[in-house]
Design an enzyme around this catalytic site. Structure first.
Site, PDB file in Angstrom:
ATOM      1  N   VAL A   1       0.915  -0.944   0.062  1.00 44.80           N
ATOM      2  CA  VAL A   1       0.184  -0.013  -0.132  1.00 44.80           C
ATOM      3  C   VAL A   1       1.062   1.176  -0.013  1.00 44.80           C
ATOM      4  O   VAL A   1       2.058   1.056   0.362  1.00 44.80           O
ATOM      5  CB  VAL A   1      -1.040   0.046   1.094  1.00 44.80           C
ATOM      6  N   SER A   2       0.246   2.277  -0.362  1.00 46.47           N
ATOM      7  CA  SER A   2       1.235   3.561  -0.455  1.00 46.47           C
ATOM      8  C   SER A   2       1.461   4.310   0.634  1.00 46.47           C
ATOM      9  O   SER A   2       2.420   5.083   0.981  1.00 46.47           O
ATOM     10  CB  SER A   2       0.524   4.650  -1.570  1.00 46.47           C
ATOM     11  N   SER A   3       0.425   4.234   1.816  1.00 49.32           N
ATOM     12  CA  SER A   3       0.735   5.057   2.909  1.00 49.32           C
ATOM     13  C   SER A   3       0.281   4.414   4.240  1.00 49.32           C
ATOM     14  O   SER A   3      -0.362   3.396   4.202  1.00 49.32           O
ATOM     15  CB  SER A   3      -0.439   6.528   2.792  1.00 49.32           C
TER      16      SER A   3
ATOM     17  N   GLN B   1      -3.353   3.405   5.202  1.00 49.67           N
ATOM     18  CA  GLN B   1      -3.878   2.070   4.422  1.00 49.67           C
ATOM     19  C   GLN B   1      -3.316   0.916   4.991  1.00 49.67           C
ATOM     20  O   GLN B   1      -3.345  -0.248   4.279  1.00 49.67           O
ATOM     21  CB  GLN B   1      -3.510   2.265   2.803  1.00 49.67           C
TER      22      GLN B   1
END
Length: 209
Positions: free
Chosen positions: A69-71, A74
């Site tokens: 996931v990006s961040s 999340q």
């Protein structure tokens, strides 16, 4: 005594490897199919297959499930990805390892991704499992898949449809790109840089709402 001939998948399971490994062994002359059907399908004699003959000289390659996931926001989605991957691999009866990354799909230097690529290049991976292809990289996943093909790594993509987090993560990736370039253009602490970033963040928030 009549021979028991089986297909490539059953032969691979008997030897504890992947079908792509049997194809590679055939290409290298290590294990030639006993027969081929009229349709070109490989057939192997189980009585002739001996796992020890191969495992003594060839280390079994592992199955790797990759999640990203990006961040930090999340993390729950990351856990869901891992659960889906673990359940799928377990149902297939595979012995597997999960590699998880937290970072942008634009970032090629994530610790987990680098470890995965190093293992693939070192012939330690026989199968790669992901929920969506863009879990690897936003742009460049096809290159990773090409490396997998060259190294005879089977790629399993559980969902070929659109990822539900695609738009949200793409917006974050775009913001990351603009942040880097505006900082180089105006300086990271300049008013112009801050004004531009505030405008982009506002646009991203409106598009996501």
């Amino acid at each position: 005594m009549k021979r028991k001939l089986v297909g490539i998948r059953e032969a691979a399971e008997f030897l504890g490897v992947t079908p792509s490994t049997l194809r590679r062994w055939e290409h290298e002359g290590k294990l030639i199919p006993d027969e081929r059907t009229a349709g070109g399908y490989r057939r192997y004699d189980l009585a002739r297959l001996r796992p020890a003959l191969f495992h003594s000289s060839v280390s079994p390659r592992k199955t790797v499930a990759y999640a990203r996931v990006s961040s930090h926001d999340q993390k729950e989605d990351l856990e869901r990805q891992k659960q889906v991957l673990e359940l799928y691999c377990a149902r297939q009866g595979w012995t597997f390892e999960v590699i998880a990354d937290l970072g942008s799909g634009m970032n090629y230097h994530k610790k987990g991704l680098k470890r995965l690529l190093n293992d693939i290049l070192a012939d330690r991976v026989g199968r790669l499992v992901v929920t969506h292809k863009d879990r690897l990289l936003r742009f460049g996943a096809e290159l990773v898949f090409a490396i997998c093909e060259a190294k005879h790594v089977e790629v399993v993509i559980l969902n070929h449809g659109e990822d539900t987090t695609f738009e949200e993560e793409l917006a974050q990736d775009v913001l990351e790109i603009i942040t880097v370039f505006s900082a180089r253009l105006y300086g990271s602490r300049s008013r112009k840089n801050q004004k531009l970033l505030d405008g982009v963040r506002h646009a991203v928030e409106e598009a996501s709402s």
